[in-house]
Write a protein that holds these residues in place. Structure first.
Motif, mmCIF file in Angstrom:
data_model
loop_
_atom_site.group_PDB
_atom_site.id
_atom_site.type_symbol
_atom_site.label_atom_id
_atom_site.label_comp_id
_atom_site.label_asym_id
_atom_site.label_seq_id
_atom_site.Cartn_x
_atom_site.Cartn_y
_atom_site.Cartn_z
ATOM 1 N N GLY A 99 0.825 -1.204 0.000
ATOM 2 C CA GLY A 99 0.000 0.000 0.000
ATOM 3 C C GLY A 99 0.861 1.256 0.000
ATOM 4 N N PHE A 100 1.850 1.306 0.868
ATOM 5 C CA PHE A 100 2.568 2.562 1.060
ATOM 6 C C PHE A 100 3.356 2.984 -0.184
ATOM 7 N N ASP A 119 3.252 -12.294 -1.891
ATOM 8 C CA ASP A 119 3.198 -11.293 -2.960
ATOM 9 C C ASP A 119 2.671 -11.869 -4.282
ATOM 10 N N ASP A 137 11.573 2.927 4.282
ATOM 11 C CA ASP A 137 10.861 2.374 5.429
ATOM 12 C C ASP A 137 10.934 3.331 6.605
ATOM 13 N N ASN A 138 10.004 3.115 7.526
ATOM 14 C CA ASN A 138 9.795 3.983 8.679
ATOM 15 C C ASN A 138 10.744 3.621 9.805
ATOM 16 N N THR A 191 -1.428 5.314 5.346
ATOM 17 C CA THR A 191 -1.981 4.422 4.316
ATOM 18 C C THR A 191 -2.464 3.137 4.977
HETATM 19 P P1 NAD Z 1 2.200 -3.695 3.049
HETATM 20 O O1 NAD Z 1 1.972 -4.840 3.947
HETATM 21 O O2 NAD Z 1 1.125 -3.217 2.153
HETATM 22 O O3 NAD Z 1 3.461 -3.990 2.097
HETATM 23 C C1 NAD Z 1 4.659 -4.482 2.602
HETATM 24 C C2 NAD Z 1 5.466 -5.137 1.491
HETATM 25 O O4 NAD Z 1 6.721 -5.521 2.056
HETATM 26 C C3 NAD Z 1 4.830 -6.402 0.922
HETATM 27 O O5 NAD Z 1 5.067 -6.449 -0.461
HETATM 28 C C4 NAD Z 1 5.590 -7.506 1.636
HETATM 29 O O6 NAD Z 1 5.650 -8.707 0.922
HETATM 30 C C5 NAD Z 1 6.964 -6.875 1.725
HETATM 31 N N1 NAD Z 1 7.813 -7.494 2.751
HETATM 32 C C6 NAD Z 1 7.512 -7.740 4.053
HETATM 33 N N2 NAD Z 1 8.536 -8.344 4.659
HETATM 34 C C7 NAD Z 1 9.510 -8.509 3.721
HETATM 35 C C8 NAD Z 1 10.799 -9.098 3.728
HETATM 36 N N3 NAD Z 1 11.291 -9.657 4.835
HETATM 37 N N4 NAD Z 1 11.518 -9.083 2.578
HETATM 38 C C9 NAD Z 1 11.015 -8.530 1.461
HETATM 39 N N5 NAD Z 1 9.794 -7.978 1.383
HETATM 40 C C10 NAD Z 1 9.054 -7.966 2.502
HETATM 41 O O7 NAD Z 1 2.692 -2.511 4.018
HETATM 42 P P2 NAD Z 1 2.802 -0.946 3.683
HETATM 43 O O8 NAD Z 1 1.629 -0.235 4.281
HETATM 44 O O9 NAD Z 1 3.097 -0.789 2.254
HETATM 45 O O10 NAD Z 1 4.039 -0.506 4.579
HETATM 46 C C11 NAD Z 1 5.341 -0.939 4.269
HETATM 47 C C12 NAD Z 1 6.320 -0.069 5.025
HETATM 48 O O11 NAD Z 1 6.239 1.265 4.571
HETATM 49 C C13 NAD Z 1 6.055 0.044 6.527
HETATM 50 O O12 NAD Z 1 6.566 -1.034 7.242
HETATM 51 C C14 NAD Z 1 6.762 1.328 6.868
HETATM 52 O O13 NAD Z 1 8.141 1.082 7.076
HETATM 53 C C15 NAD Z 1 6.581 2.163 5.605
HETATM 54 N N6 NAD Z 1 5.552 3.190 5.828
HETATM 55 C C16 NAD Z 1 4.217 2.866 5.843
HETATM 56 C C17 NAD Z 1 3.259 3.838 6.120
HETATM 57 C C18 NAD Z 1 1.782 3.509 6.184
HETATM 58 O O14 NAD Z 1 0.999 4.360 6.618
HETATM 59 N N7 NAD Z 1 1.331 2.342 5.748
HETATM 60 C C19 NAD Z 1 3.676 5.165 6.350
HETATM 61 C C20 NAD Z 1 5.040 5.473 6.327
HETATM 62 C C21 NAD Z 1 5.952 4.470 6.068
#
Ligand code: NAD
Length: 492
Positions: A36-37, A69, A190-191, A233
């Motif tokens: 999503g993010f 995925d 990443d955060n 997100t």
């Molecule tokens: P999400 O679950 O939609 O997507 C995460 C992705 O990371 C997936 O494709 C998953 O397969 C992949 N992933 C997980 N572990 C992995 C690993 N060990 N190796 C390779 N790929 C891996 O989550 P999201 O909402 O997209 O958030 C992802 C990151 O983005 C958060 O952890 C954070 O660090 C950052 N972020 C998110 C937000 C938010 O509001 N969602 C805001 C700021 C930052």
């Protein structure tokens, strides 16, 4: 009837679609973790550039590494990598845009070689990441790369087909080095505090284990810029999909929904160039740290300030807490009196505006973020986001009453029973330990913060323990709302 989202139907959609020629977009970025993010943030910024006729050589090739995925692979394949991004405004309006900047998607378990060669291709100049905090594979205790992780061990076996992000990226870097090509830049989004430093540490550690000579080359030649990223997100729900079909007549297997606010502050350290992101509002700076501290100590720490007290007061959705005037005053008091004084100057940011915006963002009832999401993994969050604020204020002789109240509310929450006697599901990798300690604190009120692994020597600091004990006692005797009322000077 619904219109299926793909290249062939772009002309028939009743929502804004890419006006640029996607067939002319070439890949310059390989991105790991298309969730999503990434689709609400980085890919959106690239799409905005492309709408201006810029960055057409910075198209994104998404990569999935995890078995889960496969779902994204299938959604991407059926839609020519197109998806709808919907901004949810607090006034109830939804603003859709079909994003076209992702032009390819590779699923590593299907074809690792294709992923490696895509990164080894000289046209790829940036490899970016949103693989979650867990994706960096470091031990929370030592802060070191976890070389015992079985997936890492498997990727280090001679002749192994790489399956982790470490194995894939390192193999591509090795090929570039052997072919006399410059490396790509590795950009973590990443955060994680110091996300570039963290990426450098873990990728170099993996390369060292594979071949110390390669490790030295990675340390010397690969750039890992830091960044601060921000846009709330939540996970896309079935209801989101149904509403997108109903409102826009659109059949999209996996749209993304998010808040309108977005921010990206990025360090300008790219050895192979970068898209002109400043043209679409990205703050490109020499030093990201002040922005990161601002975000962690105001946004993220405020999330903790609202979640435990909010939960105990009976709220389950974030906007309900932020819209309650008593809680909003508490959040603002924490930010003004305790968070802000610990911050260095943040160039170009008006903190008064930023803080007011934060309360408004938390209050957005269209986003439907959950209190439970914010309460999860507290033992990773409070020590990183809130304790540095408390320590800095103690050292400067300032009050810590609001932050101490937040820690006390976490301790009360960790008892695992709410104010009505109903169980609380404590989601934390240390849940068992924390709940055990919290169970003793009626008799031993400092037990929770005496846990030195999480709190250091905070239990020895009267400037912290006095307000902490007062709030913890009040939470037990009178509950969250009455406690907050007297803390804010409105109660009896
Ligand atoms: P999400 O679950 O939609 O997507 C995460 C992705 O990371 C997936 O494709 C998953 O397969 C992949 N992933 C997980 N572990 C992995 C690993 N060990 N190796 C390779 N790929 C891996 O989550 P999201 O909402 O997209 O958030 C992802 C990151 O983005 C958060 O952890 C954070 O660090 C950052 N972020 C998110 C937000 C938010 O509001 N969602 C805001 C700021 C930052």
């Amino acid at each position: 009837a619904l219109t299926h989202l793909d290249s062939a139907h772009l002309g028939e959609l009743g929502v804004p679609v890419p006006r640029y020629d996607r067939s002319a977009v070439t890949t310059g970025i390989v991105h790991f973790g298309v969730g999503g993010f990434h689709r609400a943030h980085q890919a959106m910024y690239l799409d905005r550039l492309m709408e201006q006729g810029l960055a057409l050589d910075w198209g994104i090739c998404g990569v999935g590494v995890m078995p889960s995925d496969a779902r994204m692979r299938d959604a991407m394949a059926a839609q020519d990598c197109l998806y709808t991004l919907v901004l949810k405004d607090p006034d109830g309006s939804w603003t859709p845009k079909v994003v076209g900047s992702v032009v390819e998607y590779l699923f590593a378990p299907d074809d690792a070689e294709a992923v490696v060669e895509k990164m080894a291709d000289p046209a790829t100049r940036v490899v970016s990441l949103t693989v979650t905090e867990g994706g960096y594979n470091f031990s929370p205790v030592t802060g070191e790369f976890d070389a015992e992780n079985p997936a890492v061990v498997a990727d280090l076996r001679p002749g192994a087909v790489p399956a982790t992000v470490f194995g894939l990226v390192t193999e591509a870097l090795a090929r570039r080095r052997d072919r006399g090509q410059a490396p790509f830049t590795v950009m973590s989004c990443d955060n994680i505090p110091g996300n570039g430093h963290m990426a450098q540490q873990v990728f170099s550690a993996f390369a060292d284990l594979r071949d110390p000579e390669l490790g030295r080359w990675v340390r010397a030649e690969v750039s890992f810029p830091n960044s601060m990223v921000d846009r709330i997100t939540p996970v896309t729900t079935d209801d989101d999909k149904a509403q997108i079909a109903e409102r826009f007549g659109l059949d999209d297997a996996w749209p993304v929904v998010c808040e309108p606010f977005t921010q990206w502050v990025l360090e300008d350290r790219f050895t192979q160039g970068r898209p002109p992101l400043e043209e679409v509002g990205v703050q490109v700076v020499d030093d990201v740290e002040p922005y990161e501290l601002m975000k962690l100590r105001l946004l993220n720490a405020s999330h903790q300030a609202l979640c435990y007290l909010g939960y105990l007061a009976g709220f389950r959705l974030v906007h309900e807490v932020a819209q309650d005037p008593l809680f909003a005053r508490f959040l603002r008091a924490y930010m003004d009196d305790e968070g802000t004084p610990t911050l260095p100057p943040v160039p170009g940011m008006d903190l008064e505006v930023y803080k007011s915006e934060l309360i408004a963002r938390f209050s957005n009832d269209a986003v439907r973020d959950t209190v439970a999401r914010l309460c999860a993994e507290s033992s990773d969050r409070i020590p990183k986001w809130l304790l540095p604020v408390i320590r800095t204020n103690l050292a400067a002789g300032r009050s810590t009453r609001y932050a101490a109240a937040v820690v006390a509310s976490w301790a009360r929450y960790a008892e695992g029973v709410d104010e009505q006697g109903e169980p609380i599901e404590v989601v934390d990798r240390l849940a068992e330990e924390l709940t055990g300690i919290a169970a003793r604190q009626q008799e031993e009120p400092l037990a929770f913060v005496a846990n030195r692994r999480l709190f250091g020597d905070l239990a020895d600091e009267p400037g912290f323990t006095e307000p902490y004990l007062a709030v913890l006692g009040s939470l037990h005797e009178r509950g969250a709302r009455a406690t907050l009322e007297s803390l804010m000077g409105t109660g009896s």
